[in-house]
Design an enzyme around this catalytic site. Sequence first.
Site, PDB file in Angstrom:
ATOM      1  N   PRO A  86     118.427  -4.262  45.105  1.00 48.33           N
ATOM      2  CA  PRO A  86     118.092  -5.171  46.210  1.00 48.33           C
ATOM      3  C   PRO A  86     117.516  -4.423  47.418  1.00 48.33           C
ATOM      4  CG  PRO A  86     120.486  -5.095  45.816  1.00 48.33           C
ATOM      5  CD  PRO A  86     119.843  -4.294  44.735  1.00 48.33           C
ATOM      6  N   GLU A 113     127.895  -0.329  42.064  1.00 43.85           N
ATOM      7  CA  GLU A 113     127.249  -0.180  43.375  1.00 43.85           C
ATOM      8  C   GLU A 113     125.915   0.558  43.290  1.00 43.85           C
ATOM      9  OE1 GLU A 113     128.387  -1.567  46.371  1.00 43.85           O
ATOM     10  OE2 GLU A 113     129.606  -2.607  44.881  1.00 43.85           O
ATOM     11  N   ARG A 155     103.176 -11.178  30.260  1.00 40.33           N
ATOM     12  CA  ARG A 155     102.232 -12.297  30.140  1.00 40.33           C
ATOM     13  C   ARG A 155     100.843 -11.934  30.652  1.00 40.33           C
ATOM     14  NH1 ARG A 155     101.437 -15.151  34.707  1.00 40.33           N
ATOM     15  NH2 ARG A 155     100.935 -17.152  33.754  1.00 40.33           N
ATOM     16  N   ASP A 170      96.912 -18.743  38.364  1.00 41.35           N
ATOM     17  CA  ASP A 170      98.324 -18.719  38.753  1.00 41.35           C
ATOM     18  C   ASP A 170      98.472 -18.702  40.264  1.00 41.35           C
ATOM     19  OD1 ASP A 170      99.102 -18.365  36.137  1.00 41.35           O
ATOM     20  OD2 ASP A 170      99.478 -16.218  36.319  1.00 41.35           O
TER      21      ASP A 170
HETATM   22  N1  ADE Z   1     120.098  -5.631  41.459  1.00 33.69           N
HETATM   23  C1  ADE Z   1     120.946  -6.436  42.131  1.00 33.69           C
HETATM   24  N2  ADE Z   1     120.268  -7.316  42.875  1.00 33.69           N
HETATM   25  C2  ADE Z   1     118.939  -7.078  42.661  1.00 33.69           C
HETATM   26  C3  ADE Z   1     117.742  -7.640  43.155  1.00 33.69           C
HETATM   27  N3  ADE Z   1     117.736  -8.649  44.029  1.00 33.69           N
HETATM   28  N4  ADE Z   1     116.573  -7.135  42.737  1.00 33.69           N
HETATM   29  C4  ADE Z   1     116.550  -6.098  41.878  1.00 33.69           C
HETATM   30  N5  ADE Z   1     117.650  -5.531  41.374  1.00 33.69           N
HETATM   31  C5  ADE Z   1     118.834  -6.000  41.763  1.00 33.69           C
END
Ligand code: ADE
Length: 254
Positions: A86, A113, A155, A170
């Site tokens: 994230p 984590e 794709r 797209d």
């Molecule tokens: N791992 C946990 N959350 C994630 C996300 N939003 N994007 C990529 N990998 C992740």
Amino acid sequence: MRIDVISIFPEYFAPLDVSLMGKARAKGILDVRLHQLREWAHDVHKTVDDTPYGGGPGMVMKPEIWGAAIDDVIGEGSPRLVVPTPSGRPFTQAVALEYAAEPWLLFAPARYEGIDSRVMIEYGSRLRLDEVSIGDYVLAGGEAAVLVMIEAVARLLPGVLGNAVSAVDDSFAPGAMENLLEGPVFTKPPVWRGHEVPEVLLSGHHGKIARWRRDEALRRTLLKRPELIERGELSAADLKAIASFRADGDPVAD
Ligand code: ADE
């Protein structure tokens, strides 16, 4: 294209046998190789994680195990290494297109984590490494993010979408649709529960249909994702369409 995935849940990738991606693999367009990270863990419990230095909740994935796994999978080669997190850079259609031009991708999804950061330092100096996020939310692990990215990339590979289908229209496709969402689509019957298909789509007039589709893409984007619209890239006809939505009192953003 070759894609390797190293994960403690290789079974998570069963959907890659299905539909478009299953066919792409059967045709040899997509060569996906799944690896169980625990095969590189040598203690009896096949431990892949440990407590974080500095304290705090959760566990961190051990660098030696990831290092051994990545070294074995890449051998003398140099795939583009993609680590979902994230805290990575956003995965977009432009990134999917970039990846689709690569011959070889290696995905390293983490659980817990995350992976000890020295792994990214080590491979960031040896390979092209991307830490990538699929959105501003936190998943239980990177596997679902990898599935999302593989589908978006696969794709785009030549021969994966049928001849009749094309990725150029797209939402977000580079070119005319770069910053636009696709508008609504309809099929038969022409009237369903009193709801009519827009007449222009039945007219057979290709120019008018193209303009209508563009107007609807603009309308939808202004309504749902106004931040995507960059005035500089709009034609005079686009600006006229936007002005007329406003004049009609459509709920569009300024
Ligand atoms: N791992 C946990 N959350 C994630 C996300 N939003 N994007 C990529 N990998 C992740």
